[in-house]
Design a protein around this motif. Structure first.
Motif, PDB file in Angstrom:
ATOM      1  N   ASP A   1      15.005  -5.897 -28.179  1.00  0.00           N
ATOM      2  CA  ASP A   1      15.892  -5.050 -29.042  1.00  0.00           C
ATOM      3  C   ASP A   1      17.122  -4.462 -28.024  1.00  0.00           C
ATOM      4  O   ASP A   1      18.170  -4.400 -28.525  1.00  0.00           O
ATOM      5  CB  ASP A   1      15.106  -4.178 -29.514  1.00  0.00           C
TER       6      ASP A   1
ATOM      7  N   LEU B   1      17.719 -11.793 -30.707  1.00  0.00           N
ATOM      8  CA  LEU B   1      16.581 -11.064 -30.902  1.00  0.00           C
ATOM      9  C   LEU B   1      15.276 -11.292 -30.256  1.00  0.00           C
ATOM     10  O   LEU B   1      14.591 -10.312 -29.854  1.00  0.00           O
ATOM     11  CB  LEU B   1      16.189 -11.061 -32.442  1.00  0.00           C
TER      12      LEU B   1
ATOM     13  N   ALA C   1      19.099  -4.830 -34.155  1.00  0.00           N
ATOM     14  CA  ALA C   1      17.986  -5.464 -34.427  1.00  0.00           C
ATOM     15  C   ALA C   1      17.365  -5.172 -35.485  1.00  0.00           C
ATOM     16  O   ALA C   1      16.653  -5.781 -36.366  1.00  0.00           O
ATOM     17  CB  ALA C   1      17.129  -5.218 -33.052  1.00  0.00           C
TER      18      ALA C   1
ATOM     19  N   ALA D   1      19.575  -7.018 -27.301  1.00  0.00           N
ATOM     20  CA  ALA D   1      20.272  -7.400 -28.399  1.00  0.00           C
ATOM     21  C   ALA D   1      21.213  -6.208 -28.860  1.00  0.00           C
ATOM     22  O   ALA D   1      22.336  -6.888 -29.194  1.00  0.00           O
ATOM     23  CB  ALA D   1      19.171  -7.719 -29.726  1.00  0.00           C
TER      24      ALA D   1
END
Length: 338
Positions: free
Chosen positions: A226, A222, A236, A229
């Motif tokens: 975001d 993270l 997230a 991720a």
């Protein structure tokens, strides 16, 4: 997890726990204390030589206090590291989302409404108030941001904290004769710890600790952002919500039994990052151990520096955390300028 940092953290914790058990107003023989502790190990029987009074002082006063200080310090530091991972901000702390203000309202309400000395009413009310404060902040932030934006959640926490602080002040003025008890709780301490309180918060502390520790790798992912991720298949918002709930639960547990003790969640995780690196797979477990050792030493200072009197635990952590917070701010400013 590297062996050396883990070994150092465990060694510091063990030394602080032993010091906390040995040092106090009653002078207990070191050999007798060690033998009494060993005697409590299953299938081991050792004659400690302690009298009945000394045994009661050790196991009914000192050991619960030592364990409570370690539990509270570990939870606050672990929650601080979790909040900092979620918000990607080293200045985030466990009281960010209204937990402290909510706990203050709950504890103040019980002290004002219930006459006498409600044995466990204050911790239970503080726990409920802390959870309520976090829920209010999250609902407000989620509604305002429509599910997006950590900054909006922080602002919601500030707004809820301000509102709950006003409610607490109003309650205090309703019964001014209880101000001493209220402020004694607000300044924090573990002097009233007992086995029942430990059993009361133990299950919640265990659940929140396990959830936060297993999310270390996800917080590392993270931290890259975001969008990155999501490209790796990580949700997230779900990770952020899970960590927030677990960190808030840990904070509520700590605040319920110790009052408001600040700066632990900032000092310990930041020191761990400087010494052992920034990966949350390392920061989270070392913050748990380091926070326990830190508050153990702090409590030792609080009950010995003006003996036979005792300083509020929150005052001692503020003496340490205030200058440390300023140093963190200056370091963050230099990084931004660079």
């Amino acid at each position: 997890m590297r062996v050396l940092p883990l070994g150092v953290a465990l060694g510091l914790l063990a030394a602080s726990l032993l010091a906390g058990v040995l040092v106090g107003a009653a002078d207990l023989p070191v050999a007798g204390v060690v033998k009494a502790l060993v005697d409590r190990v299953p299938f081991v029987h050792v004659d400690s030589g302690l009298s009945t009074v000394e045994t009661n002082v050790l196991f009914e006063l000192r050991v619960p206090r030592v364990l409570m200080a370690a539990l509270v310090g570990g939870l606050l530091a672990l929650a601080g590291a979790g909040y900092q991972g979620v918000f990607r901000n080293p200045l985030a702390d466990p009281y960010l989302l209204g937990a402290a203000a909510g706990a203050g309202v709950g504890a103040t309400l019980v002290i004002v409404v219930m006459p006498g000395n409600p044995e466990y009413g204050v911790p239970l009310a503080a726990f409920a108030g802390a959870v309520l404060g976090v829920v209010m902040a999250y609902v407000l932030g989620h509604t305002a941001a429509q599910g997006n934006g950590a900054a909006t959640l922080v602002l919601a926490g500030v707004a809820v904290s301000s509102f709950l602080a006003a409610v607490q002040t109003f309650l205090q003025q309703m019964k001014a004769e209880e101000l001493q008890r209220i402020f004694s709780w607000i300044l924090g301490g573990v002097g009233s710890a007992d086995w029942h309180q430990l059993a009361l918060v133990g299950p919640y502390a265990l659940v929140s600790t396990v959830v936060l520790l297993v999310h270390g790798r996800l917080l590392d992912v993270l931290s890259v952002g975001d969008e990155e991720a999501a490209s790796l298949g990580l949700s997230a918002p779900r990770v952020r919500l899970t960590v927030l709930v677990a960190a808030s639960l840990a904070t509520a547990c700590a605040v319920a039994v110790s009052g408001l003790i600040g700066f632990v969640g900032i000092v310990v995780p930041h020191a761990v990052r400087r010494l052992a690196g920034g990966s949350y797979r390392v920061v989270l477990p070392l913050s748990l151990l380091g926070g326990a050792a830190f508050l153990e030493v702090t409590d030792l200072v609080a009950r010995t520096v003006i003996a036979p009197g005792e300083l509020p635990l929150g005052v001692v952590t503020a003496f340490v955390g205030g200058p440390f917070f300023v140093a963190v701010l200056r370091a963050s400013r230099r990084q931004v300028e660079a």
